[in-house]
Structure formats: structure tokens, C-alpha cells
Enzyme design. Sequence first.
Site, mmCIF file in Angstrom:
data_model
loop_
_atom_site.group_PDB
_atom_site.id
_atom_site.type_symbol
_atom_site.label_atom_id
_atom_site.label_comp_id
_atom_site.label_asym_id
_atom_site.label_seq_id
_atom_site.Cartn_x
_atom_site.Cartn_y
_atom_site.Cartn_z
ATOM 1 N N CYS A 55 0.825 -1.210 0.000
ATOM 2 C CA CYS A 55 0.000 0.000 0.000
ATOM 3 C C CYS A 55 0.857 1.258 0.000
ATOM 4 O O CYS A 55 0.346 2.361 -0.184
ATOM 5 C CB CYS A 55 -0.928 -0.008 1.205
ATOM 6 S SG CYS A 55 -2.086 -1.387 1.169
ATOM 7 N N LYS A 98 0.668 3.529 -3.037
ATOM 8 C CA LYS A 98 -0.544 4.293 -3.336
ATOM 9 C C LYS A 98 -0.184 5.670 -3.885
ATOM 10 O O LYS A 98 0.820 6.253 -3.452
ATOM 11 C CB LYS A 98 -1.316 4.486 -2.023
ATOM 12 C CG LYS A 98 -2.729 3.942 -2.039
ATOM 13 C CD LYS A 98 -3.334 4.075 -0.664
ATOM 14 C CE LYS A 98 -4.801 3.735 -0.723
ATOM 15 N NZ LYS A 98 -5.393 3.511 0.570
ATOM 16 N N ASP A 147 -15.587 7.029 0.353
ATOM 17 C CA ASP A 147 -15.392 6.246 1.573
ATOM 18 C C ASP A 147 -14.471 5.077 1.223
ATOM 19 O O ASP A 147 -13.921 5.012 0.116
ATOM 20 C CB ASP A 147 -16.759 5.761 2.095
ATOM 21 C CG ASP A 147 -16.765 5.618 3.615
ATOM 22 O OD1 ASP A 147 -15.946 4.832 4.111
ATOM 23 O OD2 ASP A 147 -17.569 6.289 4.298
ATOM 24 N N ASP A 199 -8.925 -3.045 -4.475
ATOM 25 C CA ASP A 199 -7.618 -2.736 -3.891
ATOM 26 C C ASP A 199 -6.551 -3.503 -4.647
ATOM 27 O O ASP A 199 -6.731 -4.696 -4.893
ATOM 28 C CB ASP A 199 -7.602 -3.204 -2.422
ATOM 29 C CG ASP A 199 -7.238 -2.092 -1.483
ATOM 30 O OD1 ASP A 199 -6.208 -1.456 -1.746
ATOM 31 O OD2 ASP A 199 -7.988 -1.861 -0.514
ATOM 32 N N ASP A 224 -11.446 -3.225 3.570
ATOM 33 C CA ASP A 224 -12.312 -2.090 3.247
ATOM 34 C C ASP A 224 -13.755 -2.388 3.635
ATOM 35 O O ASP A 224 -14.455 -1.542 4.189
ATOM 36 C CB ASP A 224 -12.245 -1.787 1.740
ATOM 37 C CG ASP A 224 -10.977 -1.016 1.382
ATOM 38 O OD1 ASP A 224 -10.459 -0.290 2.247
ATOM 39 O OD2 ASP A 224 -10.520 -1.152 0.234
ATOM 40 N N GLY A 267 -11.226 -13.517 -12.311
ATOM 41 C CA GLY A 267 -10.326 -12.368 -12.302
ATOM 42 C C GLY A 267 -9.734 -12.117 -13.663
ATOM 43 O O GLY A 267 -10.294 -12.519 -14.697
ATOM 44 N N HIS A 268 -8.581 -11.499 -13.648
ATOM 45 C CA HIS A 268 -7.949 -11.075 -14.895
ATOM 46 C C HIS A 268 -6.440 -11.088 -14.691
ATOM 47 O O HIS A 268 -5.956 -10.717 -13.630
ATOM 48 C CB HIS A 268 -8.428 -9.658 -15.229
ATOM 49 C CG HIS A 268 -7.805 -9.102 -16.470
ATOM 50 N ND1 HIS A 268 -8.200 -9.474 -17.737
ATOM 51 C CD2 HIS A 268 -6.809 -8.191 -16.623
ATOM 52 C CE1 HIS A 268 -7.454 -8.824 -18.623
ATOM 53 N NE2 HIS A 268 -6.616 -8.040 -17.976
ATOM 54 N N THR A 269 -5.708 -11.539 -15.704
ATOM 55 C CA THR A 269 -4.249 -11.480 -15.625
ATOM 56 C C THR A 269 -3.698 -10.603 -16.740
ATOM 57 O O THR A 269 -4.316 -10.479 -17.807
ATOM 58 C CB THR A 269 -3.593 -12.869 -15.767
ATOM 59 O OG1 THR A 269 -4.008 -13.416 -17.003
ATOM 60 C CG2 THR A 269 -3.966 -13.788 -14.633
ATOM 61 N N ASP A 272 -9.970 1.691 7.506
ATOM 62 C CA ASP A 272 -8.767 0.863 7.681
ATOM 63 C C ASP A 272 -7.536 1.685 7.339
ATOM 64 O O ASP A 272 -7.578 2.600 6.521
ATOM 65 C CB ASP A 272 -8.837 -0.446 6.886
ATOM 66 C CG ASP A 272 -8.923 -0.231 5.391
ATOM 67 O OD1 ASP A 272 -9.391 0.845 4.963
ATOM 68 O OD2 ASP A 272 -8.537 -1.138 4.637
#
Length: 763
Positions: free
Chosen positions: A422, A425, A455, A473, A496, A547-549, A636
Site C-alpha cells: 500500500c 498508493k 469512503d 484494492d 475495506d 479475475g484477470h491477468t 482501515d
Amino acid sequence: MARELDNREAGAPAKVRGMMSDRKRDLVLVGGGHAHVQVLRDFARNPPRRARLTLVVDTPIAVYSGMVPGFVAGQYRREDLEIDVLPLARRAGARVFLAPMTGLDMQRRRIRLAGRPSIPFDVASLDVGSMVAGFDLPGVRERALPTRPIGAFVQLVEEVATRAQPGPRGGHPLRLLIVGGGAGGVEIAFTLLARLGRGGAEARATLLSGGSRILADYPESLVRRVLRRARASGIDVRNGVRAVAAEAGVLVCGDGAREPFDLLVWVTGAVASRALAGIELPKDERGFLRTRSTLEVEGCDGLFATGDCAHLVDFPRTRKAGVYAVRQGPVLAANLKAALDGGRLGRYRPQSDFLTLLNMGDGTAIGGKWGVSFEGSWVMRLKDRIDRRFVRQFQVLDTRGAPAEAFREPPSMSAAMLCGGCAAKLGQTALHRALSRLDPPRRDPAVVLGLEAPDDAAAVVSPSGDVIVSSLDAFPAFTDDPYLVGQVGAVNAVSDLLAKGVAPRHALALVALPGGESPEQAEESLVQVLSGARAALDSLGVTLLGGHTTTASDLLVGFSVDGIADPRGSLLRMSGLRPGDRLILTKRLGTGVLFHADGRGEARGPWIQAALASMLQPNLAAARVAREAGATAATDVTGFGLAGHLAEMLRASGVSAVLDVGALPALPGALELLARGLRSTSHAANERGGRNIVIGSDAVAHPKLPLLFDPQTSGGLVFGVPAERAAFALERLRAAGDDAAAIIGSVAPGRADGSRIEVRAGR
Ligand SMILES: Cc1cc2nc3c(=O)[nH]c(=O)nc-3n(C[C@H](O)[C@H](O)[C@H](O)COP(=O)(O)OP(=O)(O)OC[C@H]3O[C@@H](n4cnc5c(N)ncnc54)[C@H](O)[C@@H]3O)c2cc1C
């Protein structure tokens, strides 16, 4: 296939698995034993070409056995004999997987790890030590203190020595019973007795040897000296005694004798470690891997074994002693490179004799070589000098994480590395500015939480009336173990929703794999990432749907998560704090600076272990307690640091807060690294974003102040509760296992100057 110097095919072109491909070959070292630390040191100076190095260890701390008796005697501190393999491995450019090996599949060339997918190797080396023999005799495991694994023994000795009371015990001296008449047993008997005696405990020791004499392979004159000293110290040496079982306070011997004890120490010979039991390869009768003098396991090209775990078929009388593992180190380092390059393997020939130096625990030592023996305090000084010099070669960091003289240069691969997790970010200011430049969001009556009042998560009402909460995230890898990145990434992503009081239900994964990886390596990385993610999500009852790669310069892992808000309770938002509320923080702070330091090879292994344990802890209990305690608002703590995330809550709630910087809980090592001036790459941006913070004069120089701006990966929750509920919340958090949770301040009315946080040094 790498070959020996005298191979009949010598001169023919070498054929190495994967050699034709351009991909880096996987070299895996398992264990941080005496030979492997030398390999790592060698590789730090002369890295192998076109190899990806991975170190697999059950614990980052290796112990130098030669100094263990001195530690038992109280002559050394733990850190004197410990080698932290994590910073050493970083210097060698190695990935470090903190997971015990449980087995090895030679046919598929894979190493099995506890609780996670196996990993492939082209070349591998095992240096996993041994265990004490006879520990499975009835009652022994429950009642005896084993000297192997040696790291665990060191920990246990510390506990025993601190617990020992001065004076006699139960009307008689403390009875030490040491089983094993080798060099280890002799040294432990003398040094333990000396340590307990110095602590004021009245103790006597009995040393049991199964053979016809103690120190079977050592010179007669040395044995005579030891026996003379034993008599002087009141150590009762008994030969030809075989232990068969241990009962409460009594050791049962083969001849029916019963030896009473208060402390039973097991220093018997070595048997193969449990990790070798899962390997179906040629072994000797005690379970050690049959190994040629090239240190390759018989019939297994590219698989090496060294130290205690190897049985040298050409030199079957080689003892299980660290001195042999040490001398194998340079041969192993050269042979691993040769195996990777298709070069010729050198041979290891054990030294025919070595300098024996036995620590007597009283500042003297008895030594012997070539049949000659000697003793005195000068012998102990010599031993101390040799041992300290050896260990220092591998001790990269001091206790504050500062590199030792020889390791001042940070590892080149990561010196300029940007922090992942993180900490990667986008800065808060840049984010706010960008969002403010967009057209106002389209009005949508279904939106409960959206861009109008940003939020932690978004929420919409479905046509059936359910409030569906979702978040997204993602972060670049914060460490080089893809399994951990997936696991922490998933724990971080569900936070989250937990901060909003919502149970996460489903997840989708986004994984960007490093473009430089071969298709097989990319497949392996993906398996590791997704297995880590599944381990975290499954345990939380979250279903991974898909998902996705894609590819990127570095590994990046992210998740979108959704859940349905409990229709009986309203969502916990960032807004809602009221003056007088107490602010509660869960989990310790410091992951940003710790992983930044790890990238530079300046974080101690145990610090990183503690940080990972915290990051892997889901905020489930924290979210439940927040609800039970009537939390008014919650968020968080991640990349913007505590100050950044708290300021968002305060702004959204139209209030301010007074923080007690002394109450901030810190992860082990974080304050040491901050004090040395280390900062995560996004620390400065977080500090710049903290313009709305007023720092009291008493807090300006507080060592914990920088923690406020340290970006967290998978950090805890911060929430407000009515003052009268704060103690209850803390008690519930402690009961749930969070010993770090703290009341860090209180909410105050909004301030005329627009500042949001006033920092004081309360304690
Ligand atoms: C009290 C005592 C004193 C001794 N004193 C001396 C001495 O003075 N001189 C001497 O020459 N010898 C001494 N010895 C013997 C010495 O301890 C061993 O011979 C030596 O430690 C063997 O070294 P190694 O490299 O094979 O393994 P170790 O030093 O035992 O290292 C094993 C490594 O493997 C790791 N590991 C273990 N299992 C796993 C797994 N499943 N997965 C991943 N990693 C794993 C461990 O954490 C460790 O890093 C002593 C022994 C004892 C008990």
C-alpha cells in the site's frame, strides 16, 4: 547434467536442465545451516550467472553451534551466536520463502513446503541439520530438553536459566541429567552447571554415556583432562548406560536403573530431520541422504546435500559436526555455480582432524589436536576469538538494523527500489486534486456510497433492496514471495468492507505478472499468488469467482471484493465521529519502513516475521468489536498512514482529534529503523499531506511521531467509540488476541483554523 572432474565422459558438452532456454534457472537453497550461510556470502560477492536464487528456511535465525555452550554458560548474548539469514540472503539477491520444507519430489524437481504449493528447482541444495536420536523413546519428548534443533534449544535454555531459583530445591540440589557423552553433552554439562551455579542455584550434574567412555573419537589425553575437571566440578560421569524411557522426574535405563532428575537434557547423536522423511532418495540407516564427495546426492544430478543432513558415502566416518559443514561451504558454492553452468564439480575431502575446543563454562577451555591436549583460560580466549570471527562474517546487521562495517553497501538490486504494497498508493493530495477536476458524478438514486462522499468502499441498493457494498484494492509486490503477496493482498482487500461493518462474500482477482518471466515461471508465480489468496479468502468465507491477468514490469496483485450490508444495521462510514469519542487503533504500525528496510537488506528476519504475522491477521475481530462497542465511524489504515486515513475520517465528520503519540503501537524494529532515518518511499508524500496536523512542542521530537506517516500494508482499523465504551472495546480486542490495540486519542470539535489533528506526547 553437471559432472564430476573424474567423470568418464569428461570433456563432453555439459547438458543442464533448461540450459537451452534463456530463462534464469531456479537455484533453491533449503535451510540456513553452516554451509549455506557461506554460499550466501559467496553469492553476495560473486553471484551465479542467469540464476534465480531462492532461500527456503523454517526460521530466519540460524545459530552457530560452536558458541552455544558459551551461551548456556551465560558468556554470550543470543545475538552473539545468531546469524540472521534474511539480510544475508538479500545481499545475495535471493528471494526468501519463510516456510519449512516437508519433502522433495526429485522426478518432478519440486520442493514441498508446509501449507503452501511446492516450488520448482533446476538445482537445489539441502542444509537442514539433524535432530537428536532417541527423542521418540517413551516419555522423552514430553520431559527432556533436546539440543537439536539448536535454535529451539537456545530459546529453551534461556527460559530454564531464568526460571532456576537460587538455593536448593525441594530439599536437594537441582539434579541435572545430561544424556549423551559426546562433545556436545560434555560441554552442556559443564556450562549448564556453571550457569546455574552463578545464578545462585545449587545444582549437581550427571552425564550418561551409552558407550564405554565419553568423547569416543577424541584423544585419550583430552578425555583424561575432561574427567579430572568433571571430578573437580562434581559431575558424575557414567559410561555404558542406555536410556530407554523417561517418566515424571525419573530416567529409566536399559539395565533397569532409575536416575532421578529435575532437568533432563538430551544431547544424543544425530538422526535425520523430519523434513528428510518426506524424501524418497538414497539414504543411510539413520535417514541421512547418501551424498558423493561432490556433495551431490547419489543418483540425483543437481541436488546437493551438506552438513549434518548428508551421509558422505566416500567418507562414512565423518562426524555430525559443524566444522565439516563449514568446510563444505566453499566447495558447495563453487559446485552450485558449476551445476548451473554445466561446469565440472569439485570434490570435498573432510579434514582428517580438527582443533577441538571444549568450553568448560568457567572462562577456561580444554583443547586438542593431533593427539595433543591443552587447557586454560588462553584456550578459551583462542576459542572465543575463532568463534566470534567466524560468526561476524555473516552478521550483516546490528540489533538496530544498522549494517556492519563489511556490509555498508546496500544490495545493488534493491537500493533504489520503490516500496510496494500500500506504500505504492498515489499520494492523497494528487488523488483529491484529480477527483476534484472531474465533472460531478451523475446522479444515481441507487448509490449509497459513491464519489460524492468518498469512503473505503462503494455501496449501491439493488432492485431487491439489498445494499451491495464493494471495493477494489491492488498493489505492487511488497516482497518477493508471490504466495505471501497474494495472501496479504487478499487480507488487505477485504479490510475495506470489514471497516464498513460488512462481511465480504465474493472476490475477483487482478494479477499482473512480471513480463520478464518465462511462461512456466509465470504459471508458477500465478499458482503461488492465487494459492496465497485462496488461503486467506477461504478462511474468511469469501469465494474467489475469477479475475484477470496481465503483464507488468513487476508483480502486482489486486482484488475487488463485495458483500451485502446487514439489513439490521447501518453501514459504518468515515463520517459519524462525535466530539468526546475515543479513537481506537488495532494492529501495530510500521510495515512501510520495515519492508523498505527489507528491500535494502537492512531489516532483521524476526522483525519481518512479526510484520507479516500482523499483516496476515484479518480485521474480522476488530470489525466485530467495533460494532459491539457502538463505533461511530471506522476506516482501515493503509497507504496514507494513520495520519492520512484519520484526517479523512475527521474531515468527513467535521471534527478534529487530539492524539497521544506515545500510545501508538509499533511493530518490532520499526522505531529502530525510523530512528536511523529510514523512510518508506511514500512517507514524505504522507507527511506533506499532513498539513492539517498541529504537532505539540512535547511531541515534535517523539520517536514515535514518524509512525503517523508510515504507509501501512494490510494495517488495522481505526474507529471512534463513545468514551464510556472505550475500555470495553479494548478488553474485547485483547480477548480476541490483539495485544497491540490501543486508545490513541479522542475526538474534539472542529477547529476554526481548519486543522484536524493535534498531536501530543501524553506518555
Ligand atoms: C550443544 C551442541 C554443541 C555443539 N557444538 C559444536 C561445536 O563446537 N563444533 C562443531 O563442529 N559442532 C558442534 N555441534 C554440532 C553442530 O551443531 C552440527 O553438526 C551443525 O549445526 C550442523 O550444521 P548444519 O549446517 O548441518 O545444520 P544446522 O546448523 O543445524 O542448520 C540447519 C538449518 O536448516 C534449517 N531447517 C531445518 N529444518 C528445515 C526445514 N524443514 N525447512 C527449511 N529449513 C529448515 C534450520 O533453521 C537451520 O537454518 C554441536 C551440537 C550441539 C547440540
